[in-house]
Design a protein around this motif. Structure first.
Motif, PDB file in Angstrom:
ATOM      1  N   TRP A   1      21.031  19.032  11.823  1.00 13.06           N
ATOM      2  CA  TRP A   1      22.173  19.172  13.012  1.00 13.06           C
ATOM      3  C   TRP A   1      23.599  18.360  12.520  1.00 13.06           C
ATOM      4  O   TRP A   1      23.721  17.370  12.419  1.00 13.06           O
ATOM      5  CB  TRP A   1      21.748  18.359  14.251  1.00 13.06           C
ATOM      6  N   PHE A   2      24.206  19.181  12.765  1.00 12.30           N
ATOM      7  CA  PHE A   2      25.312  18.236  12.899  1.00 12.30           C
ATOM      8  C   PHE A   2      26.417  18.591  14.268  1.00 12.30           C
ATOM      9  O   PHE A   2      26.021  19.293  14.376  1.00 12.30           O
ATOM     10  CB  PHE A   2      26.324  19.142  11.551  1.00 12.30           C
ATOM     11  N   ARG A   3      27.844  18.316  13.853  1.00 15.89           N
ATOM     12  CA  ARG A   3      28.698  18.125  15.618  1.00 15.89           C
ATOM     13  C   ARG A   3      29.623  18.137  14.532  1.00 15.89           C
ATOM     14  O   ARG A   3      29.884  17.389  13.696  1.00 15.89           O
ATOM     15  CB  ARG A   3      27.577  17.335  16.742  1.00 15.89           C
ATOM     16  N   GLN A   4      30.376  18.642  15.534  1.00 17.82           N
ATOM     17  CA  GLN A   4      32.156  18.020  15.272  1.00 17.82           C
ATOM     18  C   GLN A   4      33.064  18.181  16.368  1.00 17.82           C
ATOM     19  O   GLN A   4      33.046  19.786  17.124  1.00 17.82           O
ATOM     20  CB  GLN A   4      32.506  19.578  14.554  1.00 17.82           C
TER      21      GLN A   4
ATOM     22  N   GLU B   1      36.332  15.731  11.281  1.00 18.59           N
ATOM     23  CA  GLU B   1      35.194  16.636  10.539  1.00 18.59           C
ATOM     24  C   GLU B   1      34.353  16.867  10.917  1.00 18.59           C
ATOM     25  O   GLU B   1      33.671  16.082  11.175  1.00 18.59           O
ATOM     26  CB  GLU B   1      35.402  16.273   8.793  1.00 18.59           C
ATOM     27  N   ARG B   2      33.220  17.919  10.723  1.00 24.33           N
ATOM     28  CA  ARG B   2      31.473  18.259  10.840  1.00 24.33           C
ATOM     29  C   ARG B   2      30.834  16.842  10.538  1.00 24.33           C
ATOM     30  O   ARG B   2      30.729  16.690   8.925  1.00 24.33           O
ATOM     31  CB  ARG B   2      31.139  19.434  10.064  1.00 24.33           C
TER      32      ARG B   2
ATOM     33  N   ALA C   1      30.883  18.123  21.346  1.00 26.20           N
ATOM     34  CA  ALA C   1      31.348  18.751  20.075  1.00 26.20           C
ATOM     35  C   ALA C   1      30.437  19.958  20.627  1.00 26.20           C
ATOM     36  O   ALA C   1      29.681  20.043  20.820  1.00 26.20           O
ATOM     37  CB  ALA C   1      30.281  17.385  18.730  1.00 26.20           C
TER      38      ALA C   1
ATOM     39  N   TYR D   1      27.188  21.647  18.547  1.00 20.50           N
ATOM     40  CA  TYR D   1      26.697  21.494  17.739  1.00 20.50           C
ATOM     41  C   TYR D   1      26.182  22.929  16.846  1.00 20.50           C
ATOM     42  O   TYR D   1      25.864  23.591  17.460  1.00 20.50           O
ATOM     43  CB  TYR D   1      25.848  20.652  19.021  1.00 20.50           C
ATOM     44  N   TYR D   2      25.644  22.170  15.548  1.00 22.21           N
ATOM     45  CA  TYR D   2      25.257  23.452  14.431  1.00 22.21           C
ATOM     46  C   TYR D   2      24.513  23.023  13.862  1.00 22.21           C
ATOM     47  O   TYR D   2      23.875  21.564  13.724  1.00 22.21           O
ATOM     48  CB  TYR D   2      26.502  23.374  13.590  1.00 22.21           C
TER      49      TYR D   2
ATOM     50  N   ARG E   1      27.075  17.606   4.280  1.00 25.30           N
ATOM     51  CA  ARG E   1      26.958  18.872   4.429  1.00 25.30           C
ATOM     52  C   ARG E   1      27.389  19.949   4.101  1.00 25.30           C
ATOM     53  O   ARG E   1      27.460  21.101   3.534  1.00 25.30           O
ATOM     54  CB  ARG E   1      27.763  19.081   5.917  1.00 25.30           C
TER      55      ARG E   1
ATOM     56  N   TRP F   1      24.179  28.591   8.533  1.00 23.33           N
ATOM     57  CA  TRP F   1      25.141  27.492  10.285  1.00 23.33           C
ATOM     58  C   TRP F   1      24.701  28.774  10.736  1.00 23.33           C
ATOM     59  O   TRP F   1      24.962  29.815  10.508  1.00 23.33           O
ATOM     60  CB  TRP F   1      26.477  26.655   9.285  1.00 23.33           C
TER      61      TRP F   1
ATOM     62  N   GLY G   1      26.804  27.646  16.252  1.00 22.22           N
ATOM     63  CA  GLY G   1      27.387  26.652  17.316  1.00 22.22           C
ATOM     64  C   GLY G   1      26.977  26.495  18.477  1.00 22.22           C
ATOM     65  O   GLY G   1      27.008  27.626  18.593  1.00 22.22           O
TER      66      GLY G   1
END
Length: 127
Positions: free
Chosen positions: A36-39, A44-45, A91, A93-94, A111, A117, A120
């Motif tokens: 999981w990433f967030r932006q 930046e992610r 954010a 979330y991806y 990333r 991906w 989101g």
């Protein structure tokens, strides 16, 4: 190429909880690393949490003790339980998939290594 679809985002108050889910189609990810990433706007992610096919987990420092990542390989899903949410968690979330080996504490968080991906899901935490 796998397709990832995130769900579970929404508007909550500080201290509330949300559970995000990521469903995969086109290819199973039982042997893959899921992250999981967030932006946030203007940023930046950034890495949030990861789980490898071997069961190892890694978390960004600010979410340790509050967020928990889990996976269900049989259903090709990965989840992120988010407790005690803070406004700084706001954010998009991806969910992302990595094919190949990586280290939960380092390379799994990059990333640039992820090709697939989701679109989101928005998480907004009010004060």
């Amino acid at each position: 190429q796998v397709q990832l679809v995130e769900s579970g985002g929404g508007l909550v108050q500080a201290g509330d909880s949300l559970r995000l889910s990521c469903a995969a189609s086109g290819r199973t990810f039982g042997s893959l690393t899921m992250t999981w990433f967030r932006q946030a706007p203007g940023k930046e992610r950034a890495f949030v949490a990861t789980t490898t096919f071997r069961g190892y987990e890694g978390y960004e420092d600010s979410v340790k003790g509050r967020f928990t990542i889990s996976r269900d390989n049989a259903r090709d899903t990965v989840s992120l339980q988010m407790n005690n949410l803070k406004p700084e968690d706001t954010a998009v979330y991806y969910c992302a998939e990595l094919v190949g080996a990586c280290l939960p504490a380092t390379s799994c968080r990059d990333r640039r290594l992820y090709r697939d991906w989701g679109r989101g899901t928005q998480v907004t935490v009010a004060s």
